[in-house]
Design an enzyme around this catalytic site. Structure first.
Site, PDB file in Angstrom:
ATOM      1  N   LYS A 243      82.659 -99.042  82.771  1.00 39.53           N
ATOM      2  CA  LYS A 243      82.567 -97.620  83.151  1.00 39.53           C
ATOM      3  C   LYS A 243      81.875 -97.499  84.508  1.00 39.53           C
ATOM      4  O   LYS A 243      80.725 -97.887  84.662  1.00 39.53           O
ATOM      5  CB  LYS A 243      81.784 -96.841  82.081  1.00 39.53           C
ATOM      6  CG  LYS A 243      81.425 -95.387  82.473  1.00 39.53           C
ATOM      7  CD  LYS A 243      80.690 -94.648  81.350  1.00 39.53           C
ATOM      8  CE  LYS A 243      80.176 -93.281  81.801  1.00 39.53           C
ATOM      9  NZ  LYS A 243      79.425 -92.566  80.730  1.00 39.53           N
ATOM     10  N   ASP A 248      76.484 -89.098  86.892  1.00 39.05           N
ATOM     11  CA  ASP A 248      76.966 -88.214  85.837  1.00 39.05           C
ATOM     12  C   ASP A 248      76.078 -86.975  85.742  1.00 39.05           C
ATOM     13  O   ASP A 248      75.007 -87.004  85.156  1.00 39.05           O
ATOM     14  CB  ASP A 248      76.960 -88.974  84.493  1.00 39.05           C
ATOM     15  CG  ASP A 248      77.523 -88.142  83.350  1.00 39.05           C
ATOM     16  OD1 ASP A 248      78.102 -87.063  83.624  1.00 39.05           O
ATOM     17  OD2 ASP A 248      77.393 -88.571  82.184  1.00 39.05           O
ATOM     18  N   LYS A 255      73.966 -81.551  82.241  1.00 37.40           N
ATOM     19  CA  LYS A 255      73.043 -82.171  81.285  1.00 37.40           C
ATOM     20  C   LYS A 255      71.820 -81.282  81.083  1.00 37.40           C
ATOM     21  O   LYS A 255      71.113 -80.956  82.037  1.00 37.40           O
ATOM     22  CB  LYS A 255      72.613 -83.547  81.794  1.00 37.40           C
ATOM     23  CG  LYS A 255      73.712 -84.575  81.661  1.00 37.40           C
ATOM     24  CD  LYS A 255      73.232 -85.981  81.905  1.00 37.40           C
ATOM     25  CE  LYS A 255      74.378 -86.941  81.690  1.00 37.40           C
ATOM     26  NZ  LYS A 255      74.804 -87.031  80.285  1.00 37.40           N
ATOM     27  N   ASP A 267      74.947 -94.611  85.553  1.00 41.36           N
ATOM     28  CA  ASP A 267      76.121 -94.457  84.683  1.00 41.36           C
ATOM     29  C   ASP A 267      77.300 -95.352  85.097  1.00 41.36           C
ATOM     30  O   ASP A 267      78.373 -95.292  84.504  1.00 41.36           O
ATOM     31  CB  ASP A 267      76.541 -92.983  84.616  1.00 41.36           C
ATOM     32  CG  ASP A 267      77.084 -92.592  83.247  1.00 41.36           C
ATOM     33  OD1 ASP A 267      76.835 -93.338  82.279  1.00 41.36           O
ATOM     34  OD2 ASP A 267      77.773 -91.564  83.153  1.00 41.36           O
ATOM     35  N   ASP A 326      80.827 -83.552  79.723  1.00 40.90           N
ATOM     36  CA  ASP A 326      79.855 -84.649  79.794  1.00 40.90           C
ATOM     37  C   ASP A 326      80.341 -85.881  79.024  1.00 40.90           C
ATOM     38  O   ASP A 326      79.752 -86.954  79.132  1.00 40.90           O
ATOM     39  CB  ASP A 326      78.501 -84.163  79.246  1.00 40.90           C
ATOM     40  CG  ASP A 326      77.350 -85.049  79.692  1.00 40.90           C
ATOM     41  OD1 ASP A 326      77.567 -85.922  80.560  1.00 40.90           O
ATOM     42  OD2 ASP A 326      76.230 -84.859  79.174  1.00 40.90           O
ATOM     43  N   GLU A 328      82.700 -87.824  79.694  1.00 39.19           N
ATOM     44  CA  GLU A 328      83.659 -88.204  80.740  1.00 39.19           C
ATOM     45  C   GLU A 328      83.962 -89.700  80.732  1.00 39.19           C
ATOM     46  O   GLU A 328      85.040 -90.117  81.125  1.00 39.19           O
ATOM     47  CB  GLU A 328      83.128 -87.777  82.118  1.00 39.19           C
ATOM     48  CG  GLU A 328      82.130 -88.750  82.785  1.00 39.19           C
ATOM     49  CD  GLU A 328      80.830 -88.975  82.010  1.00 39.19           C
ATOM     50  OE1 GLU A 328      80.477 -88.123  81.175  1.00 39.19           O
ATOM     51  OE2 GLU A 328      80.171 -90.015  82.228  1.00 39.19           O
ATOM     52  N   ARG A 330      84.538 -91.867  78.409  1.00 48.31           N
ATOM     53  CA  ARG A 330      85.671 -92.301  77.572  1.00 48.31           C
ATOM     54  C   ARG A 330      87.003 -91.949  78.219  1.00 48.31           C
ATOM     55  O   ARG A 330      88.001 -92.625  77.978  1.00 48.31           O
ATOM     56  CB  ARG A 330      85.531 -91.665  76.170  1.00 48.31           C
ATOM     57  CG  ARG A 330      85.570 -90.169  76.167  1.00 48.31           C
ATOM     58  CD  ARG A 330      85.028 -89.574  74.865  1.00 48.31           C
ATOM     59  NE  ARG A 330      83.567 -89.665  74.787  1.00 48.31           N
ATOM     60  CZ  ARG A 330      82.850 -89.315  73.727  1.00 48.31           C
ATOM     61  NH1 ARG A 330      83.444 -88.859  72.644  1.00 48.31           N
ATOM     62  NH2 ARG A 330      81.540 -89.428  73.731  1.00 48.31           N
TER      63      ARG A 330
HETATM   64  N1  BES Z   1      76.420 -91.044  80.572  1.00 48.02           N
HETATM   65  C1  BES Z   1      76.226 -90.389  79.346  1.00 48.02           C
HETATM   66  C2  BES Z   1      75.533 -91.252  78.282  1.00 48.02           C
HETATM   67  C3  BES Z   1      74.158 -91.746  78.582  1.00 48.02           C
HETATM   68  C4  BES Z   1      73.064 -91.173  77.961  1.00 48.02           C
HETATM   69  C5  BES Z   1      73.944 -92.837  79.414  1.00 48.02           C
HETATM   70  C6  BES Z   1      71.786 -91.674  78.222  1.00 48.02           C
HETATM   71  C7  BES Z   1      72.680 -93.322  79.661  1.00 48.02           C
HETATM   72  C8  BES Z   1      71.606 -92.741  79.050  1.00 48.02           C
HETATM   73  C9  BES Z   1      77.570 -89.928  78.774  1.00 48.02           C
HETATM   74  O1  BES Z   1      78.545 -89.644  79.716  1.00 48.02           O
HETATM   75  C10 BES Z   1      77.317 -88.670  78.014  1.00 48.02           C
HETATM   76  O2  BES Z   1      76.862 -87.750  78.581  1.00 48.02           O
HETATM   77  N2  BES Z   1      77.622 -88.677  76.728  1.00 48.02           N
HETATM   78  C11 BES Z   1      77.431 -87.534  75.908  1.00 48.02           C
HETATM   79  C12 BES Z   1      78.662 -87.354  75.067  1.00 48.02           C
HETATM   80  C13 BES Z   1      78.644 -86.072  74.257  1.00 48.02           C
HETATM   81  C14 BES Z   1      78.813 -84.887  75.170  1.00 48.02           C
HETATM   82  C15 BES Z   1      79.778 -86.147  73.255  1.00 48.02           C
HETATM   83  C16 BES Z   1      76.224 -87.784  75.018  1.00 48.02           C
HETATM   84  O3  BES Z   1      76.116 -88.861  74.458  1.00 48.02           O
HETATM   85  O4  BES Z   1      75.385 -86.895  74.913  1.00 48.02           O
HETATM   86 ZN    ZN Z   2      78.407 -90.699  81.533  1.00 43.63          ZN
HETATM   87 ZN    ZN Z   3      78.450 -87.694  80.503  1.00 47.42          ZN
END
Ligand code: BES
Ligand code: ZN
Ligand code: ZN
Length: 477
Positions: A243, A248, A255, A267, A326, A328, A330
């Site tokens: 990835k 992000d 966020k 990220d 968020d 993104e 996947r």
């Molecule tokens: N980049 C984040 C995940 C992340 C969280 C990486 C903490 C490093 C540290 C990812 O893109 C994300 O935001 N995932 C969301 C998905 C949700 C919206 C389904 C998450 O896990 O909150």
């Molecule tokens: Zn991310």
């Molecule tokens: Zn994200």
């Protein structure tokens, strides 16, 4: 890495000497220490002081009690990390290391020392090296073979590169810049690189990558890295996918959590892992056909940013209802996983800082992993995880978890329910695979706010040593 490690016949008393020792066995001290030094050393041994510094005329002698009754490699890596503070404190620039413990621990000790000495200094005023330890390290030939040393330096160089990439802020490391960094590494290490620009990505209809990139004013990139030596042990390639979200913001689902944004330059750590694995593999010249795919963009708010409710058509033709911008990672991974099909791969491993759920479930000390690869492959990768101390915990991909991805209007939606987020993310990715595959969610261990021994703060380069150890074993299996 601005230091060198030399194998020499006989490190001697004319050098700055670092002796690794077992405090229960001081039989080696006789020609080396005088009586008062020896009595001080005994005192240290009795009082759990494990590093003792003896000044000499122009030179120094350091004794490090690393222990010898513990077969744990991690203990010796941690010891190696610990000596860095002493060497920096006394400004030791040249050191010869002699292992008197009777245990073949030098490889691990060096590994901990070199990883622990890493620092990211590019933006600090004044000249500072990336390694804060001694510039010249000599070791005794009998303590480490040339092959082992070459492999060790290959994987450590690669881990340094991965850490550098993660530590670079987005103000430098855009998706375009990352693809250029990959091209430079390809030239210096010997793997080939093909870079798809936005026009090519549009022509291929990589709808996931293009949707995430919509809010950005800098274009996406898709890099294809390949290492194909003459006689690879595998007929069909192993494909790595990483990835590459260079920052992000969460998109319009900005966020919300305190402190979540300030580390989101991390990220692209999955991309850094697979780039590092490629660097290590080619530097060590493993006889393996290996490909790495890096879809890259930032995820931003912008006039044209994709929105919740949007329905996008992915590279494989599936439609996805975006319910959270968020989620993104996947979307860009899915396009890369579909691209991997064209190789008819023997195995695909993807690495991603994918979910907060992975962090909540295991914290920084383990990687969540899941997938449909054979049990034997899972056992191999778990064993590598134990060896390099990047431990893995498997999560199930039972079909029941897939129900959370059902959409009323499209083939699937990009978020699951409130629970088991790392698994529903894995189920989403699974939809785009048709080959033996494992997914590694490294969101926990990829980036540390404070150091954990030789895992220095910020980018850790997690996964590089894991994949390299796995591939080494794979070539020998
Ligand atoms: N980049 C984040 C995940 C992340 C969280 C990486 C903490 C490093 C540290 C990812 O893109 C994300 O935001 N995932 C969301 C998905 C949700 C919206 C389904 C998450 O896990 O909150
Ligand atoms: Zn991310
Ligand atoms: Zn994200």
């Amino acid at each position: 890495m601005n230091f060198s490690v030399h194998r020499i016949d006989r490190p001697g008393l004319n050098d700055n000497l670092l002796i690794l020792a077992d405090k229960k066995n001081l039989s080696w001290v006789d020609p080396v220490l005088n009586t008062s030094e020896l009595s001080y050393l005994r005192h240290a041994a009795d009082n759990n002081i494990d590093i003792v510094f003896f000044p000499r005329e122009n030179k120094c002698l350091i004794v490090h009690f690393t222990g010898n009754n513990n077969k744990e490699q991690e203990l010796y890596r941690r010891a190696g990390n610990k000596i860095i503070a002493t060497l920096s404190h006394y400004k030791v620039t040249d050191i010869s290391i002699v292992n008197k413990t009777g245990i073949p621990l030098l490889c691990d000790y060096l590994e901990g020392m070199i990883l622990g000495g890493y620092q990211f200094t590019k933006y600090k005023s004044g000249l500072q090296d990336s390694f804060k330890g001694p510039k010249n390290i000599s070791i005794s030939k009998e303590d480490l073979s040339q092959k082992k040393l070459t492999d060790l330096l290959a994987v450590l160089f690669a881990t340094y590169k991965a850490r550098d990439l993660v530590n670079e802020p987005q103000s430098y490391l855009t998706a375009v810049k990352m693809s250029e960094e990959i091209e430079i590494l390809g030239k210096t290490c010997g793997f080939s690189v093909e870079t798809f620009d936005k026009a090519k990505i549009q022509a291929l209809k990589m709808g996931g990558l293009l949707a995430v990139n919509k809010g950005s004013f800098s274009p996406p990139r898709f890099s294809v890295l390949e290492w194909k030596p003459k006689n690879p042990v595998n007929k069909k390639p192993i494909v790595l996918v990483g990835k590459g979200v260079v920052f992000d913001t969460g998109g319009v689902n900005l966020k919300p959590t305190q402190g979540a944004l300030d580390m989101m330059k991390c990220d692209m750590a999955g991309a850094a892992t697979v780039i590092g694995a490629m660097v290590a593999t080619t530097k060590a010249k493993l006889p393996l056909h290996l490909i790495a795919l890096v879809p890259a963009t930032d995820n931003r708010i912008g006039n044209d940013a994709y929105l919740p409710g949007d329905i996008i058509t992915m590279y494989d033709g599936s439609t996805v209802e975006v319910l959270n911008t968020d989620a993104e990672g996947r979307l860009i991974l899915a396009d890369a996983l579909h691209y991997a099909k064209k190789y008819d791969p023997e195995l695909v491993l993807d690495f991603a800082t994918l979910t907060g759920a992975a962090v909540r479930s295991l914290g920084q000390h383990a990687i969540c992993y899941m997938g449909n690869a054979a049990k034997s492959v899972k056992q191999m990768i778990e064993k590598s995880g134990e060896t390099v101390f990047e431990r893995l915990v498997e999560f199930p991909l039972w079909k029941e978890y897939g129900a959370a991805l059902k959409s009323n209007v499209a083939d699937l939606k990009n978020i699951g329910g409130p629970t088991a987020g790392q698994i529903t993310a894995g189920k989403f990715l699974e939809h785009f695979t048709d080959y033996p595959w494992l997914h590694f969610d490294i969101a926990g261990p990829a980036f540390l706010r404070s150091p954990d021994s030789y895992r220095t703060k910020e980018g850790t380069g997690v996964g590089v040593r894991l994949v390299f150890n796995f591939l080494q074993n794979y070539t020998n299996a």
